[in-house]
Scaffold this active site. Structure first.
Site, PDB file in Angstrom:
ATOM      1  N   ASN A 115      30.664 -18.561  23.195  1.00  0.00           N
ATOM      2  CA  ASN A 115      31.319 -19.556  22.333  1.00  0.00           C
ATOM      3  C   ASN A 115      32.846 -19.482  22.416  1.00  0.00           C
ATOM      4  O   ASN A 115      33.517 -20.506  22.511  1.00  0.00           O
ATOM      5  CB  ASN A 115      30.854 -19.373  20.878  1.00  0.00           C
ATOM      6  CG  ASN A 115      29.358 -19.652  20.732  1.00  0.00           C
ATOM      7  OD1 ASN A 115      28.717 -20.119  21.679  1.00  0.00           O
ATOM      8  ND2 ASN A 115      28.809 -19.357  19.566  1.00  0.00           N
ATOM      9  N   THR A 160      57.227 -64.583  25.381  1.00  0.00           N
ATOM     10  CA  THR A 160      56.466 -64.230  24.172  1.00  0.00           C
ATOM     11  C   THR A 160      55.318 -65.229  24.158  1.00  0.00           C
ATOM     12  O   THR A 160      55.489 -66.377  24.593  1.00  0.00           O
ATOM     13  CB  THR A 160      57.298 -64.375  22.872  1.00  0.00           C
ATOM     14  OG1 THR A 160      57.748 -65.725  22.767  1.00  0.00           O
ATOM     15  CG2 THR A 160      58.510 -63.439  22.864  1.00  0.00           C
ATOM     16  N   HIS A 161      54.166 -64.804  23.721  1.00  0.00           N
ATOM     17  CA  HIS A 161      52.951 -65.645  23.760  1.00  0.00           C
ATOM     18  C   HIS A 161      52.657 -66.110  25.190  1.00  0.00           C
ATOM     19  O   HIS A 161      52.039 -67.153  25.375  1.00  0.00           O
ATOM     20  CB  HIS A 161      53.076 -66.856  22.839  1.00  0.00           C
ATOM     21  CG  HIS A 161      53.634 -66.527  21.483  1.00  0.00           C
ATOM     22  ND1 HIS A 161      52.867 -66.119  20.419  1.00  0.00           N
ATOM     23  CD2 HIS A 161      54.920 -66.515  21.035  1.00  0.00           C
ATOM     24  CE1 HIS A 161      53.635 -65.887  19.373  1.00  0.00           C
ATOM     25  NE2 HIS A 161      54.895 -66.112  19.718  1.00  0.00           N
ATOM     26  N   SER A 282      38.380 -60.785  50.682  1.00  0.00           N
ATOM     27  CA  SER A 282      37.087 -61.225  50.164  1.00  0.00           C
ATOM     28  C   SER A 282      36.103 -61.300  51.316  1.00  0.00           C
ATOM     29  O   SER A 282      36.487 -61.573  52.453  1.00  0.00           O
ATOM     30  CB  SER A 282      37.264 -62.602  49.514  1.00  0.00           C
ATOM     31  OG  SER A 282      36.047 -63.317  49.554  1.00  0.00           O
ATOM     32  N   LYS A 288      41.778 -64.830  50.923  1.00  0.00           N
ATOM     33  CA  LYS A 288      42.044 -64.050  49.713  1.00  0.00           C
ATOM     34  C   LYS A 288      42.746 -62.719  49.968  1.00  0.00           C
ATOM     35  O   LYS A 288      42.485 -62.033  50.939  1.00  0.00           O
ATOM     36  CB  LYS A 288      40.728 -63.755  48.964  1.00  0.00           C
ATOM     37  CG  LYS A 288      40.085 -64.936  48.305  1.00  0.00           C
ATOM     38  CD  LYS A 288      40.951 -65.594  47.240  1.00  0.00           C
ATOM     39  CE  LYS A 288      41.013 -64.795  45.963  1.00  0.00           C
ATOM     40  NZ  LYS A 288      39.734 -64.809  45.251  1.00  0.00           N
ATOM     41  N   ASN A 290      43.289 -59.800  47.217  1.00  0.00           N
ATOM     42  CA  ASN A 290      43.027 -59.495  45.810  1.00  0.00           C
ATOM     43  C   ASN A 290      43.739 -58.223  45.350  1.00  0.00           C
ATOM     44  O   ASN A 290      43.741 -57.235  46.066  1.00  0.00           O
ATOM     45  CB  ASN A 290      41.526 -59.345  45.578  1.00  0.00           C
ATOM     46  CG  ASN A 290      40.777 -60.626  45.863  1.00  0.00           C
ATOM     47  OD1 ASN A 290      41.287 -61.720  45.614  1.00  0.00           O
ATOM     48  ND2 ASN A 290      39.575 -60.510  46.403  1.00  0.00           N
TER      49      ASN A 290
HETATM   50  N1  ARG Z   1      27.326 -24.102  27.806  1.00  0.00           N
HETATM   51  C1  ARG Z   1      27.784 -23.905  26.478  1.00  0.00           C
HETATM   52  C2  ARG Z   1      28.812 -24.972  26.098  1.00  0.00           C
HETATM   53  O1  ARG Z   1      29.216 -25.673  26.928  1.00  0.00           O
HETATM   54  C3  ARG Z   1      28.410 -22.558  26.342  1.00  0.00           C
HETATM   55  C4  ARG Z   1      28.317 -21.994  24.987  1.00  0.00           C
HETATM   56  C5  ARG Z   1      26.890 -21.747  24.633  1.00  0.00           C
HETATM   57  N2  ARG Z   1      26.748 -20.957  23.456  1.00  0.00           N
HETATM   58  C6  ARG Z   1      25.583 -20.830  22.858  1.00  0.00           C
HETATM   59  N3  ARG Z   1      25.561 -20.085  21.823  1.00  0.00           N
HETATM   60  N4  ARG Z   1      24.543 -21.519  23.223  1.00  0.00           N
HETATM   61  O2  ARG Z   1      29.178 -25.118  24.976  1.00  0.00           O
END
Ligand code: ARG
Length: 461
Positions: A115, A160-161, A282, A288, A290
């Site tokens: 994480n 403008t516009h 084209s 053309k 483009n």
């Molecule tokens: N592949 C996961 C992601 O992209 C990595 C983290 C995963 N963590 C977990 N507790 N499943 O977020």
């Protein structure tokens, strides 16, 4: 007794193998392998810190460094075997490391979680991407400055516009584009400050029981500081959303430039010549040419804004701390960065080859009574209240429309029918050159102001 799936992540906890479809469904390795080098960079710093605090021996650190160096090479050479069984980039690299160096490989994840690892990888990835984006942005800005300096005296209609309003210089118009990009640059630089904070050490969510030295790891990775709160560090992706917002604004600006280039290169405007190398033909209409590049960029702006919305919706309502939802942040983020880099590059490459068709621009500026406001301002300088001047000019424009002439082509006696304050000197301001030269103040379209703006911008870049 049930069989234990020994290949499975956290295998001992599970009595059953993962469903084959779920394995594919939950894996991210197909796309997050893109962050492999960042993942290795993060692991090297983490291992070095673990060694400093006595969790790893010098030999173990050395083994990890050698193993990761080899893995890095295998990946760069396209020889690394990615496996969906190992779910994501982090587990793939760790598994290979253990295969290569044995027990030290198994120790690398001490005091860390995927994480905080993934949050770190994304930040490192974005830091690199922003460097690349800023470099392309700078190329485009320089190209605009060169073109603006060259076209500082070139007169075109300002709109403008999308109706002819007042004459401006082409250089001034290009400098408007430059200003948009200058703010875009600031936004990216500002967003970088919040990206460059290190989540490592937050571990899964609550921190770790090891006496880690987060300042050291942050320093090794070039982060400005360790993050303040472990729960926040592993969960929020607001920095990625900010990046996507800054990217969307750049793409929105590029879509506006694109739209103008497309209009200007049409037969109806015919203001510019687009380089052949940036256009295609084209398959059916031989005549053309483009403007594909600006059209594609205009189209791609939608997809980047789409990614911004995806990321916002992904984050919305997520409880603390990490949730698997966040795995979905990678694909929109990668595509945002890739699309942006490519679009900026295409524009930076194309811009130096844009040629202004000065005569056509000039003729168009003469058509819509673009100096009507100048005539009103002239009468005000001669003592007439602005509202009355507005009325007098309206009558002169009426005569111009009825007789098919521009204001500058109406004779003095004819103009004097509407007001005897009008003298011979009126023709100086009715000419397009006089009109633009008169807007001589900070931010004005006068050629000398455009040149000054270019110079100031060059210094600032
Ligand atoms: N592949 C996961 C992601 O992209 C990595 C983290 C995963 N963590 C977990 N507790 N499943 O977020």
């Amino acid at each position: 007794m049930s069989t234990v799936n020994t290949e499975k992540l956290s295998s001992a906890r599970f009595a059953e193998a993962t469903d084959a479809f779920v394995e594919v469904f939950t894996a991210s390795v197909d796309f997050d392998q893109r962050m492999a080098q960042q993942d290795i960079q993060g692991s090297l710093a983490h291992a070095e810190m673990l060694c400093k605090i006595g969790i790893l021996t010098a030999q173990e650190l050395q083994d990890i460094q050698n193993g990761l160096a080899q893995i890095s090479k295998e990946i760069a050479d396209g020889e690394f075997k990615w496996s969906i069984k190992q779910e994501d980039v982090h587990m793939n690299i760790e598994a290979r490391l253990t295969e290569l160096i044995g027990i030290a490989g198994k120790k690398m994840h001490t005091g860390r979680s995927r994480n905080d690892q993934v949050a770190t990888d994304i930040r490192l990835y974005l830091r690199n991407e922003i460097d690349t984006i800023l470099a392309q942005l700078s190329r485009l800005q320089h190209a605009l400055l060169n073109l603006a300096a060259r076209e500082a005296d070139t007169i075109m209609p300002g709109f403008t516009h999308l109706q002819v309003a007042q004459p401006v210089t082409f250089g001034h118009h290009l400098m408007a584009w430059f200003e948009m990009l200058a703010r875009d640059r600031e936004r990216l630089q500002d967003c970088l400050k919040r990206i460059n904070v290190m989540p490592l050490g937050a571990a899964a969510l609550a921190g770790t029981t090891y006496p880690i030295d987060r300042r050291l790891t942050a320093e090794l990775l070039g982060f400005s500081r360790p993050s303040n709160n472990s729960l926040d560090s592993v969960s929020d992706r607001d920095f990625a959303i900010e990046f996507a917002a800054a990217a969307s604004l750049i793409m929105m600006h590029l879509s506006r430039f694109s739209e103008e280039l497309i209009l200007w290169s049409s037969a109806q405007f015919d203001f510019i010549d687009m380089p052949d190398a940036f256009c295609t033909g084209s398959s059916i209409m031989p005549q053309k040419k483009n403007p594909d590049v600006p059209e594609l960029v205009r189209g791609k702006s939608g997809r980047v804004t789409g990614h911004l919305v995806s990321l916002l919706m992904l984050m919305k309502s997520q409880p603390l701390a990490y949730n698997k939802d966040n795995q979905e942040d990678k694909e929109p983020l990668f595509d945002t960065a890739d699309t942006l880099v490519n679009c900026l590059r295409a524009f930076a490459d194309m811009m130096p080859h844009i040629r202004a068709k000065k005569d056509n621009m000039y003729r168009a500026a003469k058509q819509g009574f673009a100096t009507a406001t100048d005539l009103a301002d002239y009468l005000v300088r001669k003592g007439m209240p602005f509202r009355d001047a507005h009325e007098v000019v309206g009558q002169a424009v009426r005569l111009g429309i009825d007789s098919g002439r521009d204001l500058a082509d109406i004779s003095l006696p004819e103009l004097r029918q509407f007001s005897d304050r009008i003298d011979e000197d009126v023709f100086d301001i009715l000419k397009l050159e006089g009109s633009v030269a008169a807007r001589d103040h900070i931010g004005g379209t006068a050629p000398n102001r455009v040149r000054a703006a270019v110079e100031a911008a060059r210094e600032q870049l």
